[in-house]
Design a protein around this motif. Structure first.
Motif, PDB file in Angstrom:
ATOM      1  N   ALA A 116       0.828  -1.205   0.000  1.00  0.00           N
ATOM      2  CA  ALA A 116       0.000   0.000   0.000  1.00  0.00           C
ATOM      3  C   ALA A 116       0.863   1.254   0.000  1.00  0.00           C
ATOM      4  CB  ALA A 116      -0.933  -0.002   1.202  1.00  0.00           C
ATOM      5  N   ALA A 117       1.899   1.240   0.842  1.00  0.00           N
ATOM      6  CA  ALA A 117       2.774   2.413   0.928  1.00  0.00           C
ATOM      7  C   ALA A 117       3.522   2.639  -0.379  1.00  0.00           C
ATOM      8  CB  ALA A 117       3.757   2.235   2.079  1.00  0.00           C
ATOM      9  N   ILE A 118       3.939   1.570  -1.039  1.00  0.00           N
ATOM     10  CA  ILE A 118       4.633   1.702  -2.323  1.00  0.00           C
ATOM     11  C   ILE A 118       3.677   2.237  -3.386  1.00  0.00           C
ATOM     12  CG2 ILE A 118       5.765   0.427  -4.174  1.00  0.00           C
ATOM     13  CD1 ILE A 118       6.772  -1.529  -1.997  1.00  0.00           C
ATOM     14  N   ALA A 119       2.484   1.629  -3.471  1.00  0.00           N
ATOM     15  CA  ALA A 119       1.516   2.041  -4.488  1.00  0.00           C
ATOM     16  C   ALA A 119       1.060   3.477  -4.278  1.00  0.00           C
ATOM     17  CB  ALA A 119       0.315   1.098  -4.467  1.00  0.00           C
ATOM     18  N   ALA A 120       0.885   3.869  -3.014  1.00  0.00           N
ATOM     19  CA  ALA A 120       0.388   5.215  -2.729  1.00  0.00           C
ATOM     20  C   ALA A 120       1.320   6.290  -3.245  1.00  0.00           C
ATOM     21  CB  ALA A 120       0.185   5.383  -1.227  1.00  0.00           C
ATOM     22  N   ARG A 121       2.615   6.007  -3.266  1.00  0.00           N
ATOM     23  CA  ARG A 121       3.587   6.996  -3.730  1.00  0.00           C
ATOM     24  C   ARG A 121       3.769   6.964  -5.237  1.00  0.00           C
ATOM     25  NH1 ARG A 121       6.353   4.386   0.226  1.00  0.00           N
ATOM     26  NH2 ARG A 121       8.101   3.834  -1.133  1.00  0.00           N
ATOM     27  N   GLY A 122       3.071   6.034  -5.896  1.00  0.00           N
ATOM     28  CA  GLY A 122       3.184   5.902  -7.345  1.00  0.00           C
ATOM     29  C   GLY A 122       4.230   4.872  -7.695  1.00  0.00           C
ATOM     30  N   ALA A 123       3.852   3.924  -8.541  1.00  0.00           N
ATOM     31  CA  ALA A 123       4.775   2.866  -8.938  1.00  0.00           C
ATOM     32  C   ALA A 123       4.419   2.401 -10.336  1.00  0.00           C
ATOM     33  CB  ALA A 123       4.698   1.686  -7.962  1.00  0.00           C
ATOM     34  N   GLY A 124       5.383   2.463 -11.257  1.00  0.00           N
ATOM     35  CA  GLY A 124       5.132   2.024 -12.624  1.00  0.00           C
ATOM     36  C   GLY A 124       3.976   2.783 -13.238  1.00  0.00           C
ATOM     37  N   THR A 125       2.966   2.047 -13.671  1.00  0.00           N
ATOM     38  CA  THR A 125       1.792   2.672 -14.291  1.00  0.00           C
ATOM     39  C   THR A 125       0.785   3.174 -13.262  1.00  0.00           C
ATOM     40  OG1 THR A 125       0.737   0.499 -14.463  1.00  0.00           O
ATOM     41  CG2 THR A 125       2.007   1.260 -16.372  1.00  0.00           C
ATOM     42  N   ILE A 126       1.052   2.952 -11.983  1.00  0.00           N
ATOM     43  CA  ILE A 126       0.127   3.377 -10.922  1.00  0.00           C
ATOM     44  C   ILE A 126       0.452   4.810 -10.521  1.00  0.00           C
ATOM     45  CG2 ILE A 126      -0.698   2.921  -8.585  1.00  0.00           C
ATOM     46  CD1 ILE A 126       0.240  -0.011  -9.005  1.00  0.00           C
ATOM     47  N   ALA A 127      -0.507   5.700 -10.677  1.00  0.00           N
ATOM     48  CA  ALA A 127      -0.297   7.110 -10.328  1.00  0.00           C
ATOM     49  C   ALA A 127      -0.382   7.295  -8.817  1.00  0.00           C
ATOM     50  CB  ALA A 127      -1.337   7.987 -11.027  1.00  0.00           C
ATOM     51  N   ARG A 128       0.262   8.351  -8.350  1.00  0.00           N
ATOM     52  CA  ARG A 128       0.301   8.663  -6.927  1.00  0.00           C
ATOM     53  C   ARG A 128      -1.103   8.932  -6.387  1.00  0.00           C
ATOM     54  NH1 ARG A 128       0.664  13.351  -3.837  1.00  0.00           N
ATOM     55  NH2 ARG A 128       2.063  13.274  -2.034  1.00  0.00           N
ATOM     56  N   PHE A 129      -1.338   8.495  -5.161  1.00  0.00           N
ATOM     57  CA  PHE A 129      -2.612   8.738  -4.484  1.00  0.00           C
ATOM     58  C   PHE A 129      -2.481   9.910  -3.523  1.00  0.00           C
ATOM     59  CE2 PHE A 129      -3.055   4.433  -5.980  1.00  0.00           C
ATOM     60  CZ  PHE A 129      -4.400   4.326  -6.312  1.00  0.00           C
ATOM     61  N   ASP A 130      -3.640  10.508  -3.194  1.00  0.00           N
ATOM     62  CA  ASP A 130      -3.655  11.642  -2.266  1.00  0.00           C
ATOM     63  C   ASP A 130      -3.707  11.199  -0.807  1.00  0.00           C
ATOM     64  OD1 ASP A 130      -3.836  13.734  -4.310  1.00  0.00           O
ATOM     65  OD2 ASP A 130      -5.847  12.921  -4.682  1.00  0.00           O
ATOM     66  N   LEU A 131      -4.221   9.992  -0.560  1.00  0.00           N
ATOM     67  CA  LEU A 131      -4.431   9.551   0.821  1.00  0.00           C
ATOM     68  C   LEU A 131      -4.608   8.041   0.838  1.00  0.00           C
ATOM     69  CD1 LEU A 131      -6.540  11.205   3.551  1.00  0.00           C
ATOM     70  CD2 LEU A 131      -7.235   8.906   2.866  1.00  0.00           C
ATOM     71  N   VAL A 132      -4.204   7.412   1.937  1.00  0.00           N
ATOM     72  CA  VAL A 132      -4.423   5.980   2.154  1.00  0.00           C
ATOM     73  C   VAL A 132      -5.434   5.804   3.277  1.00  0.00           C
ATOM     74  CG1 VAL A 132      -3.376   3.837   2.986  1.00  0.00           C
ATOM     75  CG2 VAL A 132      -2.177   5.232   1.294  1.00  0.00           C
ATOM     76  N   HIS A 133      -6.435   4.952   3.023  1.00  0.00           N
ATOM     77  CA  HIS A 133      -7.462   4.641   4.017  1.00  0.00           C
ATOM     78  C   HIS A 133      -7.311   3.164   4.388  1.00  0.00           C
ATOM     79  CE1 HIS A 133     -12.031   4.327   5.102  1.00  0.00           C
ATOM     80  NE2 HIS A 133     -11.256   4.347   6.173  1.00  0.00           N
ATOM     81  N   ALA A 134      -6.793   2.900   5.585  1.00  0.00           N
ATOM     82  CA  ALA A 134      -6.501   1.538   6.033  1.00  0.00           C
ATOM     83  C   ALA A 134      -7.622   1.021   6.923  1.00  0.00           C
ATOM     84  CB  ALA A 134      -5.172   1.502   6.783  1.00  0.00           C
TER      85      ALA A 134
END
Length: 472
Positions: A113-131
């Motif tokens: 989740a932490a990796i994806a939230a910051r943007g990875a490959g084709t995944i754009a950065r997120f504004d917030l993580v809801h756990a």
């Protein structure tokens, strides 16, 4: 606004409890408020098999994320077969014990989740993580120690009783810095506390009802984490859960023998007959009380087992669907033998049958010792199946007690009782039977419950406002 929700289950893909219903329904409701949610789930077989249009993104730890859609959700799926490609329960091995590597499995979920939230490959950065809950609770910790622009997080507690505590030997493999293993971090009485970590590192904490938000700040309700909750009191918010009112709609529910609405309550008679048939109950005049629940101490099922003789004496009947503690399963099966035609028991879970129970039973009994929100009573309200509930947590927030004034005003929606004892439950059941014998009062209670706004729309607005505040 782009939000990455992180959960260990989401309806309709995988479900063991209310967490799945919330994780499955909240994204669509948030979309109405300008929040686009992508949900990160573990790559269980059922989730991977349902995924369409999947695009893979490799992660530094050798796993990969699959981006696609399934079950009406935009998804990121953690493709880690060694961790998640297993049959049965998401959390339990076939023998009924926790998977021995649950610490590693759900640490991988939080780290991804932490990796994806910051943007990875084709995944754009997120504004917030809801756990959601302990299985996702390391995500805020990983975000707190991540390099680069800071991504804020919100931690939602669905049940404080489940905390994800593991021996300190797991810590070196988590990839967190040593300074994280302190009381001001993931350490909890010498253990590694996943939920504790989320509550400490998240920017905000939410839970699923205002009353439960107050209860978890007390020694009785905080399960050992009440001090942390009190220390962060200004950052804790209680928001009552909603339900998916398209899935739970007696006017359109195809599982029912007869569909109906608040203006056609007489049509429930056909559904009532179906419940009598399904549970082997005699066609008597007394009300059918129902249970759709895990059979556990938390849910107060031992209290109901003790209260059954009093309920039978009042002329009530019981239809129970559930599974849980072997001793409680045995107690209710024994009651079915003792009261043939009056008590019917199905051990297990059946989604379709649960709908039919709400559509045909007269009352739903929820005698929980603690209940963060509870969805069962909400389904009861929606279906005109009058809730009989303990006055705790979300039950207190969602059911209006049928005291004399509330009944006369036409606002009563159920029966509450307190304290959570056998005697108080017996009195509540007797009060419900008396109300049932007054058809005008009973139908008023049913209709008031069915008129209640149980949708996610208003609740989602509160989440959207919180997310925007946190993200700045």
């Amino acid at each position: 606004m782009r939000v990455l929700a992180v959960a260990s289950e989401a309806y309709p893909l995988v479900k063991t409890g209310g967490l799945a219903d919330v994780a499955g329904a909240l994204p669509a409701a948030l979309a109405e408020h300008g929040v686009a949610v992508t949900t990160l789930l573990p790559g269980y077989p059922a989730v991977r098999d349902a995924l369409t249009g999947a695009v893979a993104c490799a992660l530094p730890d050798g796993h990969q994320l699959l981006a696609g859609r399934a079950g009406g959700l935009d998804l990121l799926v953690l493709d880690a077969p060694a961790l998640f490609d297993r049959p049965g329960s998401p959390y339990l091995a076939p023998g009924g014990y926790d998977w021995p590597d649950n610490a590693q499995r759900f640490a991988a979920l939080g780290r991804s989740a932490a990796i994806a939230a910051r943007g990875a490959g084709t995944i754009a950065r997120f504004d917030l993580v809801h756990a959601h809950d302990w299985q996702a609770a390391l995500a805020p910790a990983y975000l707190a120690f991540a390099e680069g622009p800071r991504i804020p997080s919100v931690m939602t507690i669905h049940n404080m009783a489940f905390q994800g505590q593991f021996p300190p030997a797991v810590f070196p493999a988590l990839g967190l810095p040593q300074e994280a293993f302190t009381i001001e971090g993931v350490e909890y009485y010498g253990m590694v506390g996943y939920l504790k970590a989320g509550l400490h590192y998240a920017d905000r904490i939410t839970t699923v009802s205002p009353t439960y938000a107050r209860e978890i700040a007390t020694p009785e309700g905080g399960m050992g984490l009440d001090g942390l909750i009190r220390a962060r009191a200004g950052r804790v918010l209680g928001v009552v859960n909603g339900i998916d009112v398209t899935v739970w709609n007696p006017a359109a529910d195809r599982t029912l023998r007869q569909r109906y609405g608040a203006g056609t309550l007489e049509a429930r008679a056909a559904n009532r007959a179906a419940i009598e048939q399904a549970f082997g109950l005699g066609a008597e005049a007394g009300p059918i009380f129902a249970v759709v629940s895990r059979l556990t101490w938390q849910k107060g099922m031992d209290l109901l087992a003790e209260a059954l003789p009093a309920l039978m004496a009042e002329g009530g009947r019981l239809a129970l669907l559930g599974t849980g503690d072997a001793a409680l399963e045995g107690a209710f099966l024994a009651a079915a033998q003792r009261y043939p035609g009056r008590v019917g028991v199905r051990i297990g879970f059946d989604e379709g049958l649960s709908h039919r129970i709400f559509g045909g039973a007269d009352a739903i009994v929820v005698p929980s010792r603690f209940e963060p929100c509870g969805l069962t009573q909400l389904y009861g309200l929606r279906y005109g199946c009058v809730p009989v509930v303990s006055r705790v947590g979300g039950l207190a927030d969602t059911v209006i007690d049928a005291n004399e004034a509330a009944v006369e005003a036409g606002v009563a929606t159920g029966v509450q009782f307190s304290p959570v004892t056998v005697a108080a439950l017996e009195a509540a059941l007797a009060r419900a039977v008396a109300l049932f014998r007054d058809p005008e009062a009973w139908q008023s209670i049913q209709r008031a419950g069915m008129r209640t706004d149980l949708s996610w729309s208003r609740r989602a607005a509160a989440y959207a406002a919180l997310f925007r505040e946190v993200a700045g």
